[in-house]
Scaffold this active site. Structure first.
Site: not given
Length: 319
Positions: A126, A161, A211, A225, A233, A273, A282, A284
């Site tokens: 992040k 968050k 994703r 997702r 979420r 994401d 994000e 990852n």
């Protein structure tokens, strides 16, 4: 080419083999004739320039409840006895995680570590994404209630968050009335020493959070997702469901912008994401997931693509 592969991950007995990306990588490696060892990050040791661990030789199989077999543990020198280290333990990205990157960095000139430990340390999901702010929703990083209130007034609805959270945990939506904002900032400031991430709420999240997996900078595939009933979420770990997905032109533009930097940094397996087909949230790099769902929908072999890239890099080092 037969490789010795040390897999640094969480306990094998705790994983869900139906969707675990690390397990899929292990199955693929074993099918190629690579020798697997399993160990935990807490088992790392250093002395006299050596980094070693107590590791179990392991075989894996796609059988629920009987998915791995350990042989007697050995002392494995990660700089001398391993060709590849997969750094795949789950976050949190805490001092234990950071320490593991420092130790593995000491063998990275001799053993291929995926992803590169220095760059994993320098690219928390992040925070590194802020380098690509042009693709992000409006974002504030702060511990200040006053700044959060001003941001809410500007954007109407917001999401708060943890800056180093994972798996969709502790993500809160705050409506335009600001109810509970002060209490939420108070709780976050008590629970976390670092600032928090505050973003404009994106209504498009109801259509899913995509994703996208990149392997050595190239697009391997994507999965959408979808959030569960009454949820914002969409993480699969908190009840989201997966659906087949294609990339939008904007998402392809995001991937093209990221690709050269991923290759330069040695970030071979990355998951990004994107919400609403356009907003990057994000990047990852610690222990990205999603390849099992992607392959199930697309009939692809992302684990095989990752091993192709790893084998090519090992060959380039030794050749």
């Amino acid at each position: 080419m037969s490789l010795t592969v040390a897999v640094q991950m969480d306990p094998l007995e705790s994983i869900n083999i139906a969707g675990d990306s690390t397990f899929a990588l292990m199955l693929s490696a074993q099918a190629r004739g690579h020798r697997l060892f399993h160990y935990a990050a807490t088992d790392l040791n250093y002395a006299d320039g050596r980094v070693w661990t107590r590791a179990h030789p392991v075989t894996v199989q796609q059988v629920e409840g009987d998915h791995f077999r350990f042989d007697a543990p050995v002392s494995l020198d990660l700089g001398a006895d391993a060709d590849v280290v997969l750094m795949r333990q789950d976050p949190p990205f805490d001092l234990g995680y950071i320490t593991a990157t420092h130790l593995l960095e000491r063998v990275a000139d001799r053993t291929l570590v995926v992803n590169d430990p220095r760059e994993v340390r320098n690219a928390p999901e992040k925070l590194w994404v802020l380098d690509f702010a042009r693709f992000m929703p409006p974002t504030l990083v702060t511990r200040s209630l006053e700044e959060a209130r001003a941001f809410l007034a500007e954007h109407g609805e917001i999401v708060i968050k943890p800056l180093h959270g994972n798996g969709g945990k502790a993500i809160f939506k705050v409506g335009s009335d600001g109810a509970n904002l002060s209490s939420l900032i108070e709780v976050f400031n008590t629970a976390y020493r670092e600032p928090h991430m505050v973003q404009a709420f994106l209504p498009g999240v109801v259509k899913g959070d995509k994703r996208i997996v990149l392997v050595d900078g190239e697009i391997a595939g994507a999965v959408n997702r979808l959030p569960g009933e009454g949820e914002i979420r969409s993480n699969l770990a908190v009840g989201g469901t997966a659906a087949k997905a294609a990339l939008t032109p904007r998402e392809e533009e995001i991937c093209a912008a990221l690709s050269p930097e991923l290759k330069r940094r040695g970030l071979l397996f990355v998951g990004i994401d994107v919400i609403g087909g356009e907003w990057l949230t994000e990047i990852n790099v610690t222990s990205p997931t999603g390849i099992v769902a992607i392959d199930r929908f697309n009939g692809t072999d992302t684990a095989g693509m990752i091993w192709d890239a790893i084998e090519a890099k090992v060959a380039a080092r030794t050749g």
